[in-house]
Design a protein around this motif. Sequence first.
Motif, PDB file in Angstrom:
ATOM      1  N   SER A  32      38.966  40.862  41.359  1.00  0.00           N
ATOM      2  CA  SER A  32      39.668  39.892  42.206  1.00  0.00           C
ATOM      3  C   SER A  32      40.685  40.532  43.132  1.00  0.00           C
ATOM      4  N   HIS A  33      41.428  41.514  42.636  1.00  0.00           N
ATOM      5  CA  HIS A  33      42.564  42.060  43.378  1.00  0.00           C
ATOM      6  C   HIS A  33      42.175  42.834  44.622  1.00  0.00           C
ATOM      7  N   ARG A  34      40.932  43.302  44.696  1.00  0.00           N
ATOM      8  CA  ARG A  34      40.583  44.158  45.838  1.00  0.00           C
ATOM      9  C   ARG A  34      39.483  43.586  46.736  1.00  0.00           C
ATOM     10  N   ILE A  35      39.017  42.378  46.462  1.00  0.00           N
ATOM     11  CA  ILE A  35      37.975  41.773  47.280  1.00  0.00           C
ATOM     12  C   ILE A  35      38.614  40.797  48.264  1.00  0.00           C
ATOM     13  N   LEU A  51      34.928  33.580  43.221  1.00  0.00           N
ATOM     14  CA  LEU A  51      36.283  34.105  43.446  1.00  0.00           C
ATOM     15  C   LEU A  51      37.065  33.178  44.376  1.00  0.00           C
ATOM     16  N   GLN A  52      36.396  32.680  45.408  1.00  0.00           N
ATOM     17  CA  GLN A  52      37.035  31.761  46.346  1.00  0.00           C
ATOM     18  C   GLN A  52      37.453  30.459  45.676  1.00  0.00           C
ATOM     19  N   GLU A  53      36.686  30.077  44.658  1.00  0.00           N
ATOM     20  CA  GLU A  53      36.995  28.844  43.924  1.00  0.00           C
ATOM     21  C   GLU A  53      38.059  29.045  42.857  1.00  0.00           C
ATOM     22  N   GLY A  54      38.502  30.291  42.662  1.00  0.00           N
ATOM     23  CA  GLY A  54      39.591  30.563  41.733  1.00  0.00           C
ATOM     24  C   GLY A  54      39.206  31.245  40.436  1.00  0.00           C
ATOM     25  N   SER A  55      37.920  31.573  40.256  1.00  0.00           N
ATOM     26  CA  SER A  55      37.513  32.290  39.038  1.00  0.00           C
ATOM     27  C   SER A  55      38.139  33.678  39.029  1.00  0.00           C
TER      28      SER A  55
END
Length: 413
Positions: free
Chosen positions: A300-303, A291-295
């Motif tokens: 995604s919206h709540r982490i 997720l940090q890398e953009g996947s």
Amino acid sequence: MSNLPENSFFESLKAEDLSGVAYKNHLLKKKVLNYFSNFGNSTIQDLSKALNISTPKMGQIILELTENGVVQDYGKVDSSVGRRPNQYGLNASSAFFVGIEVKKEYINLGLTDFKNQLLKFLPHIPYNLDNTEEALDELCKIINQQIDKFNVPKSKIIGIGINLSGRINYKTGYSYSYFNFSENPLSKVFRTKTGFPTFLENDSRAMAFGEFKGGGIVKEEKNVLFINVGYGIGMGIMINGELVYGKSGFSGEIGHIPLFENEIICHCGKKGCLETEASGRALISKFYKKLQEGSQSTLSHRIKSENDLKLNDIINAALNDDVLAIELIDEIGKKLGRGISALLHLYNPELVIIGGSLAKTGDYLFLPIKMAINKYSLSLVSNDSKIVLSELGEKAGALGACQLVRKRLLQSE
């Protein structure tokens, strides 16, 4: 204070002053009850032969157990010749057992009768497992509250089993991973706080025993491995139908086999453990890094931080076709399969059961495990071992805990 009834066979289970004839009779009664629990109903004559006890003595034992309400007369045996003898067996409602499986974010709780029938199963009772005295008190509070709701007399609940992850010595009642604040065994602490005889067990071993005795996917197999894949990775080992503990009770710690050359520090303090690459903790770490890398993911919206991400979130995302969750579970499965391949070579088991939280993802985890086993194991070995997903699922641990309590209370050694 004990909740056990006065003047009953079960009251004598906790007696420490039995000796002589009284002690011998008590052991004989345990042997009879063990026979019923393992083989079902029987006649006095057949019991006498099986246990090498005289028929008159066996008749006396059965009479006393029947008067106690522990054994029930099930009527005449069907027979076309001769006098038909009576069959006897366990009275299902004479005793009950409570099993508690403690997970990281909830507990599962089960209630069985004396015949091992699962009467109640209460899954996902909210609870946060933390190694603090406050968390221990909260766990005992929840257990007491749930037992109060059962529609059975407390006096008939003769023991509870509690499963925890990590290192447990069930014989001494000590836990070396959680709640080891007192010089007293943790089992004794639980007994004081709940009022019931308490038996501790490692969660993976209890799940293995639940699968083995629970009438699920295990049929005639005697050599079975149960792989528990949750936040960590554990294993229960059944050899010739018996749980394997090792010298100190710590066997089955496959999550800490150093299979990988990496710099990831496992929660045990070592590097390269199987858990660093193939566990729920590893999955959470990998997922958040992606997720940090953009996947992209439905999560995604709540982490906002890694602490916001729970294992069940990723499991549910995968079951709802989240591509990132599915891809990472596939990666986890392949690495786990590599570890299981080593186990096949070591144990050559008849059956390997994949269970635990991540097993709920089904083929998303199972198929890559199978692919890795085909890649890393000798075909002569892997072809002899059947690999399956658990059928009992969440029920395995609570059921196994109940069954182990009954087994330990009735063992005659």
